[in-house]
Design a protein around this motif. Structure first.
Motif, PDB file in Angstrom:
ATOM      1  N   TRP A  28       0.845  -1.189   0.000  1.00  0.00           N
ATOM      2  CA  TRP A  28       0.000   0.000   0.000  1.00  0.00           C
ATOM      3  C   TRP A  28       0.879   1.237   0.000  1.00  0.00           C
ATOM      4  CZ3 TRP A  28      -1.030  -3.691   4.070  1.00  0.00           C
ATOM      5  CH2 TRP A  28      -2.133  -4.530   3.819  1.00  0.00           C
ATOM      6  N   ARG A  29       0.499   2.241  -0.775  1.00  0.00           N
ATOM      7  CA  ARG A  29       1.325   3.449  -0.875  1.00  0.00           C
ATOM      8  C   ARG A  29       1.021   4.436   0.254  1.00  0.00           C
ATOM      9  NH1 ARG A  29       1.070   8.610  -3.429  1.00  0.00           N
ATOM     10  NH2 ARG A  29       3.158   9.396  -3.888  1.00  0.00           N
ATOM     11  N   ARG A  30      -0.253   4.656   0.551  1.00  0.00           N
ATOM     12  CA  ARG A  30      -0.623   5.614   1.593  1.00  0.00           C
ATOM     13  C   ARG A  30      -1.316   4.865   2.722  1.00  0.00           C
ATOM     14  NH1 ARG A  30      -3.576  11.185   0.077  1.00  0.00           N
ATOM     15  NH2 ARG A  30      -1.486  11.502  -0.809  1.00  0.00           N
TER      16      ARG A  30
ATOM     17  N   GLN B 246       3.604   6.861   1.992  1.00  0.00           N
ATOM     18  CA  GLN B 246       3.101   8.042   2.682  1.00  0.00           C
ATOM     19  C   GLN B 246       2.402   7.541   3.940  1.00  0.00           C
ATOM     20  OE1 GLN B 246       0.611   9.939  -0.273  1.00  0.00           O
ATOM     21  NE2 GLN B 246       2.333  11.060  -1.150  1.00  0.00           N
ATOM     22  N   VAL B 247       2.754   8.097   5.088  1.00  0.00           N
ATOM     23  CA  VAL B 247       2.296   7.553   6.364  1.00  0.00           C
ATOM     24  C   VAL B 247       1.596   8.613   7.194  1.00  0.00           C
ATOM     25  CG1 VAL B 247       2.947   6.361   8.484  1.00  0.00           C
ATOM     26  CG2 VAL B 247       4.228   5.916   6.357  1.00  0.00           C
ATOM     27  N   GLY B 248       0.394   8.286   7.627  1.00  0.00           N
ATOM     28  CA  GLY B 248      -0.305   9.055   8.644  1.00  0.00           C
ATOM     29  C   GLY B 248      -0.364   8.202   9.899  1.00  0.00           C
ATOM     30  N   VAL B 249      -0.376   8.838  11.051  1.00  0.00           N
ATOM     31  CA  VAL B 249      -0.383   8.103  12.322  1.00  0.00           C
ATOM     32  C   VAL B 249      -1.455   8.688  13.230  1.00  0.00           C
ATOM     33  CG1 VAL B 249       0.945   7.338  14.323  1.00  0.00           C
ATOM     34  CG2 VAL B 249       2.112   7.715  12.123  1.00  0.00           C
ATOM     35  N   VAL B 250      -2.258   7.811  13.805  1.00  0.00           N
ATOM     36  CA  VAL B 250      -3.170   8.191  14.890  1.00  0.00           C
ATOM     37  C   VAL B 250      -2.760   7.380  16.108  1.00  0.00           C
ATOM     38  CG1 VAL B 250      -5.529   8.060  15.772  1.00  0.00           C
ATOM     39  CG2 VAL B 250      -5.117   8.860  13.441  1.00  0.00           C
ATOM     40  N   VAL B 251      -2.471   8.058  17.203  1.00  0.00           N
ATOM     41  CA  VAL B 251      -2.071   7.374  18.431  1.00  0.00           C
ATOM     42  C   VAL B 251      -3.056   7.727  19.532  1.00  0.00           C
ATOM     43  CG1 VAL B 251      -0.469   9.218  19.073  1.00  0.00           C
ATOM     44  CG2 VAL B 251      -0.172   6.930  20.037  1.00  0.00           C
TER      45      VAL B 251
ATOM     46  N   THR C 257      -6.835  20.390   9.246  1.00  0.00           N
ATOM     47  CA  THR C 257      -7.734  20.609   8.125  1.00  0.00           C
ATOM     48  C   THR C 257      -7.354  19.601   7.048  1.00  0.00           C
ATOM     49  OG1 THR C 257      -6.387  22.213   6.882  1.00  0.00           O
ATOM     50  CG2 THR C 257      -7.861  23.109   8.573  1.00  0.00           C
ATOM     51  N   GLN C 258      -8.328  19.100   6.332  1.00  0.00           N
ATOM     52  CA  GLN C 258      -8.041  18.111   5.301  1.00  0.00           C
ATOM     53  C   GLN C 258      -7.096  18.670   4.243  1.00  0.00           C
ATOM     54  OE1 GLN C 258     -10.969  17.409   2.327  1.00  0.00           O
ATOM     55  NE2 GLN C 258     -10.561  15.200   2.210  1.00  0.00           N
ATOM     56  N   ARG C 259      -7.342  19.908   3.822  1.00  0.00           N
ATOM     57  CA  ARG C 259      -6.551  20.499   2.736  1.00  0.00           C
ATOM     58  C   ARG C 259      -5.073  20.562   3.101  1.00  0.00           C
ATOM     59  NH1 ARG C 259      -4.705  25.445   2.285  1.00  0.00           N
ATOM     60  NH2 ARG C 259      -6.025  26.177   4.006  1.00  0.00           N
ATOM     61  N   VAL C 260      -4.764  21.046   4.298  1.00  0.00           N
ATOM     62  CA  VAL C 260      -3.361  21.179   4.705  1.00  0.00           C
ATOM     63  C   VAL C 260      -2.737  19.806   4.946  1.00  0.00           C
ATOM     64  CG1 VAL C 260      -1.797  22.124   6.439  1.00  0.00           C
ATOM     65  CG2 VAL C 260      -3.733  23.486   5.635  1.00  0.00           C
ATOM     66  N   ALA C 261      -3.501  18.895   5.522  1.00  0.00           N
ATOM     67  CA  ALA C 261      -2.971  17.551   5.759  1.00  0.00           C
ATOM     68  C   ALA C 261      -2.601  16.872   4.446  1.00  0.00           C
ATOM     69  CB  ALA C 261      -3.994  16.714   6.519  1.00  0.00           C
ATOM     70  N   LEU C 262      -3.447  17.005   3.442  1.00  0.00           N
ATOM     71  CA  LEU C 262      -3.141  16.427   2.133  1.00  0.00           C
ATOM     72  C   LEU C 262      -1.879  17.061   1.540  1.00  0.00           C
ATOM     73  CD1 LEU C 262      -6.709  16.137   0.563  1.00  0.00           C
ATOM     74  CD2 LEU C 262      -5.167  14.236   1.104  1.00  0.00           C
ATOM     75  N   ALA C 263      -1.713  18.353   1.744  1.00  0.00           N
ATOM     76  CA  ALA C 263      -0.510  19.027   1.245  1.00  0.00           C
ATOM     77  C   ALA C 263       0.739  18.479   1.936  1.00  0.00           C
ATOM     78  CB  ALA C 263      -0.621  20.532   1.463  1.00  0.00           C
ATOM     79  N   HIS C 264       0.642  18.180   3.216  1.00  0.00           N
ATOM     80  CA  HIS C 264       1.773  17.582   3.927  1.00  0.00           C
ATOM     81  C   HIS C 264       2.107  16.204   3.351  1.00  0.00           C
ATOM     82  CE1 HIS C 264       2.291  20.729   6.785  1.00  0.00           C
ATOM     83  NE2 HIS C 264       1.230  20.457   7.532  1.00  0.00           N
ATOM     84  N   PHE C 265       1.101  15.396   3.096  1.00  0.00           N
ATOM     85  CA  PHE C 265       1.326  14.082   2.483  1.00  0.00           C
ATOM     86  C   PHE C 265       2.053  14.240   1.151  1.00  0.00           C
ATOM     87  CE2 PHE C 265      -2.136  11.720   4.921  1.00  0.00           C
ATOM     88  CZ  PHE C 265      -1.274  10.780   5.448  1.00  0.00           C
TER      89      PHE C 265
ATOM     90  N   VAL D 122      -5.177   1.829   3.332  1.00  0.00           N
ATOM     91  CA  VAL D 122      -5.381   0.844   4.391  1.00  0.00           C
ATOM     92  C   VAL D 122      -5.217   1.531   5.743  1.00  0.00           C
ATOM     93  CG1 VAL D 122      -2.940   0.180   4.535  1.00  0.00           C
ATOM     94  CG2 VAL D 122      -4.703  -1.494   5.166  1.00  0.00           C
ATOM     95  N   VAL D 123      -5.910   0.993   6.743  1.00  0.00           N
ATOM     96  CA  VAL D 123      -5.620   1.316   8.136  1.00  0.00           C
ATOM     97  C   VAL D 123      -4.846   0.139   8.705  1.00  0.00           C
ATOM     98  CG1 VAL D 123      -6.560   1.707  10.443  1.00  0.00           C
ATOM     99  CG2 VAL D 123      -7.666   2.760   8.457  1.00  0.00           C
ATOM    100  N   MET D 124      -3.647   0.394   9.186  1.00  0.00           N
ATOM    101  CA  MET D 124      -2.832  -0.649   9.798  1.00  0.00           C
ATOM    102  C   MET D 124      -2.865  -0.455  11.304  1.00  0.00           C
ATOM    103  SD  MET D 124       0.410  -0.899   7.164  1.00  0.00           S
ATOM    104  CE  MET D 124       1.117  -2.254   8.106  1.00  0.00           C
ATOM    105  N   LYS D 125      -3.542  -1.360  12.006  1.00  0.00           N
ATOM    106  CA  LYS D 125      -3.681  -1.228  13.449  1.00  0.00           C
ATOM    107  C   LYS D 125      -2.644  -2.083  14.158  1.00  0.00           C
ATOM    108  CE  LYS D 125      -6.690  -1.342  17.428  1.00  0.00           C
ATOM    109  NZ  LYS D 125      -8.038  -1.455  17.986  1.00  0.00           N
ATOM    110  N   GLY D 126      -1.733  -1.422  14.862  1.00  0.00           N
ATOM    111  CA  GLY D 126      -0.718  -2.121  15.631  1.00  0.00           C
ATOM    112  C   GLY D 126      -1.238  -2.446  17.014  1.00  0.00           C
ATOM    113  N   THR D 127      -1.284  -3.726  17.345  1.00  0.00           N
ATOM    114  CA  THR D 127      -1.812  -4.170  18.632  1.00  0.00           C
ATOM    115  C   THR D 127      -0.744  -4.955  19.394  1.00  0.00           C
ATOM    116  OG1 THR D 127      -2.665  -6.306  17.862  1.00  0.00           O
ATOM    117  CG2 THR D 127      -4.065  -4.373  17.513  1.00  0.00           C
ATOM    118  N   GLN D 128      -1.160  -5.620  20.464  1.00  0.00           N
ATOM    119  CA  GLN D 128      -0.235  -6.423  21.251  1.00  0.00           C
ATOM    120  C   GLN D 128      -0.196  -7.883  20.802  1.00  0.00           C
ATOM    121  OE1 GLN D 128       1.781  -4.760  23.419  1.00  0.00           O
ATOM    122  NE2 GLN D 128       0.674  -3.028  22.514  1.00  0.00           N
ATOM    123  N   VAL D 129      -1.030  -8.234  19.819  1.00  0.00           N
ATOM    124  CA  VAL D 129      -1.037  -9.587  19.262  1.00  0.00           C
ATOM    125  C   VAL D 129      -0.934  -9.507  17.751  1.00  0.00           C
ATOM    126  CG1 VAL D 129      -2.296 -10.652  21.171  1.00  0.00           C
ATOM    127  CG2 VAL D 129      -3.571  -9.625  19.289  1.00  0.00           C
TER     128      VAL D 129
END
Length: 245
Positions: free
Chosen positions: A7-9, A48-53, A116-124, A158-165
């Protein structure tokens, strides 16, 4: 798409507890450093990577409300905890020469940009890692839902969810040795079986927007890179009867 990546993004979802290491609370610098190294490797491969923690390593709104603090205030405290985690990861990325920005749905302009979506896309598009903090900016919504929401807005593959398993099981494999591990599921199967992947709102949003969810172990060094490249050990949740993004 880079031939080295499946996956690219991608949107990487991490729990706050993923940053604690063996301490069980707060932030373990060695863990943050390792995760930053792996994010940097995916970026170097053309991703291209976005992160939600999450913020559970400091506070959970739903839990703190049981102490007498109202739920809205508790959730706002949890959102601020996610900002702290994002700032820590941003510092680790910057120290490695990986360009990154923190954007919060809960405005805290002294320390980071407001989402904002617009600025976030520009960062990507500029090749920066975007660290999405503050959840959705609203109480009563989990950071899982925030992750799928941001993945939808950013057009992530894709959403890649990192868990403990290392994937999705029929029961908690830490307490039930007979638990069955799934290689692939549909969003609808996850909802119907009540499997612990994400909360129902997040899974339904992913289903409706045809976004696959890959569940893997963030505690396994190198797993994020391996799964992003199409290998490793994970469970893939996809839409039945049609191509996902």
């Amino acid at each position: 798409m880079s031939s080295d990546l499946r996956w690219r993004r991608v949107l990487l979802k991490l729990s706050g507890e993923a940053l604690t290491g063996s301490e069980g609370f707060g932030i373990a610098p060695s863990v943050v450093a390792r995760i930053a190294d792996e994010i940097g490797e995916v970026v170097a491969l053309g991703g291209q990577v976005g992160v939600v923690v999450g913020g559970g390593n400091f506070v959970r709104g739903a839990q703190i409300s049981a102490t007498g603090i109202d739920r809205v205030s508790g959730d706002h405290m949890g959102m601020l905890a996610t900002v702290m985690n994002a700032l820590a990861l941003n510092a680790a990325l910057s120290a490695r020469g990986v360009p990154a920005r923190v954007m919060s749905a809960l405005p805290v302009p002294t320390v980071c940009e407001t989402f904002t979506q617009r600025v976030a896309l520009a960062h990507f598009q500029a090749g920066r890692v975007v660290l999405f903090a503050g959840g959705t900016g609203n109480p009563f919504f989990t950071t899982d839902t925030g992750a799928v929401l941001r993945a939808t807005e950013m057009g992530c593959d894709v959403v890649m969810k990192g868990t403990q398993v290392d994937g999705v099981y029929s029961a908690d494999p830490k307490t039930d040795p007979t638990a069955t591990r799934y290689e692939q599921l549909t969003h609808q199967e996850v909802l119907a079986r009540g499997l612990s992947v994400m909360d129902a709102t997040a899974i339904a949003l992913a289903r409706d927007n045809r976004i696959p969810v890959s569940v893997f172990s963030i505690g396994e060094p190198g797993a994020f890179v391996s799964v992003a490249r199409g290998g490793g050990r994970s469970t893939l949740v996809t839409v039945e009867g049609g191509a996902d993004r």
